[in-house]
Design a protein around this motif. Structure first.
Motif, PDB file in Angstrom:
ATOM      1  N   HIS A  31      -3.962  -4.721  10.757  1.00  0.00           N
ATOM      2  CA  HIS A  31      -3.140  -3.511  10.777  1.00  0.00           C
ATOM      3  C   HIS A  31      -2.147  -3.442   9.614  1.00  0.00           C
ATOM      4  O   HIS A  31      -1.282  -2.582   9.603  1.00  0.00           O
ATOM      5  N   THR A  52       0.258  -0.163  10.458  1.00  0.00           N
ATOM      6  CA  THR A  52      -0.217   1.053  11.121  1.00  0.00           C
ATOM      7  C   THR A  52       0.724   1.521  12.223  1.00  0.00           C
ATOM      8  O   THR A  52       0.660   2.673  12.643  1.00  0.00           O
ATOM      9  N   ARG A  55      -6.092  -4.091   2.414  1.00  0.00           N
ATOM     10  CA  ARG A  55      -5.772  -4.445   3.788  1.00  0.00           C
ATOM     11  C   ARG A  55      -5.865  -5.959   3.917  1.00  0.00           C
ATOM     12  O   ARG A  55      -6.945  -6.543   3.764  1.00  0.00           O
TER      13      ARG A  55
END
Length: 596
Positions: free
Chosen positions: A291, A328, A287
């Protein structure tokens, strides 16, 4: 309470132009139950990751406010005593590291059980790890009881003649006339794939998986059985190794390592023969933004180590390197590069039309080839999902895939409908299904769902009528206890031009205008006093992730329904307003709340 984890609270500070990242999205609504692990934190208005110092400070502040000796009025003394006992109970559990570990993992029900999980001298971290292990074990047992096996059936059908226009059929030398029955008789099954597997736990970290596979193509079939061992020694590492039991022999190895919640590494290495080193796929994912997750993938293709595998080398290397990004919100993009070919693929998904998940995607290669797909699926019952995909390949072949998923069983029926891109068929398998879903959703599914939800909510309110009435009384008593304290706090805040809650409404805000004479039918609650009581030093903080119904002076006035909180407040002579979901965090004052 420490506010180090909540930056940017004062709207007049020079460094708070943006809202904190943790207020940007609300989790999904959920109902409370006996395993709720947030209620005691809500009593103290603290986040779940609060420190022992935060617990002590919040308890002392609330204890001074709710202590029965501060309320000599007999009408309030009983209410103060009840709220004070609730406060003490929350402090007793959360200030004890071992009780807190049990509560965090198993909720109130866990506190009712005598836990013997090893040495009484274990540290809180060791206790928490043990409870997590027990929770995972129970979850695995529940899943095993629910789904003992998994199956997959794929039937590929060629139905191109069925959808071929008459003029094109005649141009290709076909019969001048064909009835529907004759067209249906041309539909043939090109391939059938059947897979079935089941998992048997050997011990808490090891499981055995047996998988049978059968492939039939143009009347010729073959099959095999794969035995695989899954090993999960920790939450960070998992590995699996398997082999086929019939000819042709093959080995499979895969491992995944997750050093932290934001990073993962995967190595997949199937071994079909030993004439060359095994091909492998290596993926590193992380990540990189709040998001957005990035991935880096290497596919080795055929390779050699000295003389080992030299004879198997291909004229053109099949190895590739890929970089991907996934958000996301539903979009993803990946770029792959090989020796002579490069391609870019992208996809975007969105849930719409009452729960239909729509996915659009495509691939473009450096040779100019383009393929694309449109997919949609939705839950049709509690355990069943159905969907359809229109796949338009690089060669122009159009395939419609109909699929059904029920628990561990998956059925897929790809149907080849055209040898080239056909606008009429594209519209038939995209626009027409979309319009049908919209019509069905608007006139059938939505009304039925609303009737079902309304009936269920009515049942819940009747079933919990006594509890709702009790909680309403407790909330009213809490407000009465807070009234004088809040009056003095408002005076002090007004003198300093600080934060004053002018109005706060909690519940189903759309029902505020509903006409109802019965108090028990009211689905909203005035929480102005209760919210002002939470203001400290001209700042209001309520952590995210739990229902505000657990706060002092609040209660669940709309059982089973989604609730929201609307707050109107003044700060530094300016009006502010914010509306947020039941599980969203609130931090005030913020510049984004200013009413122009």
């Amino acid at each position: 309470m420490s506010t180090s984890g909540f930056p940017g609270l004062n709207s007049d500070s020079p460094d708070v132009d943006e809202e904190p990242f943790w207020t940007s999205a609300a989790p999904e609504e959920h109902e409370e139950d006996a395993t709720d692990t947030e209620a005691l934190y809500a009593v103290l208005n603290l986040p779940k990751d609060c420190s022992e110092e935060d617990i002590q400070k919040s308890y002392k502040r609330l204890a001074a406010l709710l202590h029965p000796d501060r309320h000599p009025d007999p009408a309030l003394k009983h209410a103060a005593d009840s709220r004070f006992q609730e406060l003490n109970r929350a402090f007793e559990v959360l200030s004890d590291p071992k009780q807190r570990a049990v509560y965090d993992e198993l909720g109130v029900e866990g506190l009712k059980t005598t836990w013997e999980v090893g040495s009484r001298h274990k540290t809180p971290a060791e206790m928490r790890a043990e409870f997590e292990r027990l929770g995972r074990k129970q979850l695995e047992a529940n899943v095993e009881n629910l789904v003992r096996s998994k199956g997959e059936l794929t039937v590929i059908t060629d139905a191109r003649v069925l959808f071929l226009p008459d003029d094109e059929r005649r141009a290709l030398g076909g019969p001048p006339q064909m009835t529907l029955t004759q067209k249906l008789s041309t539909v043939t099954t090109k391939q059938l794939f059947l897979k079935h597997s089941f998992t048997t736990p050997v011990n808490p970290t090891t499981s055995l998986v047996l998988t049978s596979q059968l492939l039939a193509r143009q009347g010729v079939g073959a099959g095999n059985v794969l035995a695989k061992v899954l090993w999960n020694p920790s939450s960070k590492l998992s590995a699996e190794i398997g082999t086929t039991l019939l000819r042709p022999r093959a080995l499979a190895f895969k491992t995944t390592y997750t050093p932290d919640p934001d990073t993962f590494v995967t190595l997949n290495m199937p071994v079909k023969d030993l004439i060359a080193p095994p091909q492998f796929t290596f993926t590193l994912g992380r990540r990189i933004f709040e998001h957005i997750t990035g991935s880096f993938t290497i596919r080795s293709g055929v390779w050699a180590i000295g003389p080992w595998g030299r004879d198997a080398l291909e004229p053109v290397s099949s190895s590739t390197v890929s970089l991907g990004l996934n958000h996301t919100n539903g979009w993803g993009v990946e770029a792959s590069s090989g020796v002579f070919a490069q391609q870019v693929s992208a996809s975007y998904s969105q849930t719409m039309l009452g729960g239909v998940k729509v996915v659009l995607g495509g691939v473009v290669t450096s040779q100019g080839a383009v393929s694309t797909f449109v997919s949609g699926d939705r839950r049709v019952t509690e355990n069943v999902r159905a969907g359809m995909t229109l796949d338009m390949g690089v060669s122009g072949v159009m395939t419609v895939k109909v699929r059904f998923n029920r628990l561990g069983q998956r059925l897929t029926f790809p149907v080849i409908v055209s040898s080239s891109w056909n606008p009429t068929l594209i519209a038939s398998f995209t626009v027409l299904p979309a319009v049908s879903i919209i019509v069905a959703n608007h006139f059938v599914l939505d009304p039925r769902k609303r009737r079902k939800v309304t009936g269920r909510i009515s049942e819940l309110r009747k079933e919990h009528a006594e509890l709702i009435a009790e909680k309403r009384t407790e909330a009213a008593e809490a407000v009465a206890l807070l009234q004088e304290h809040v009056r003095r706090k408002v005076e002090a805040e007004r003198l300093s031009n600080g934060l004053v809650i002018e109005e706060a409404i909690y519940g189903v805000l759309e029902s505020i205008g509903d006409k109802t004479d019965a108090e028990e039918d009211q689905r909203w609650l005035d929480v102005t006093v209760a919210l002002q009581a939470l203001v400290t030093n001209s700042q209001l903080i309520i952590p995210a992730g739990r229902s505000k119904a657990n706060l002092l002076g609040f209660f669940d006035c709309a059982y089973g329904e989604k609730k929201r909180l609307r707050v109107r407040y003044s700060f530094k002579g300016r009006k502010h307003e914010v509306e947020l979901g039941d599980l969203e965090a609130i931090a005030a004052p913020l510049r984004s709340h200013v009413v122009e």
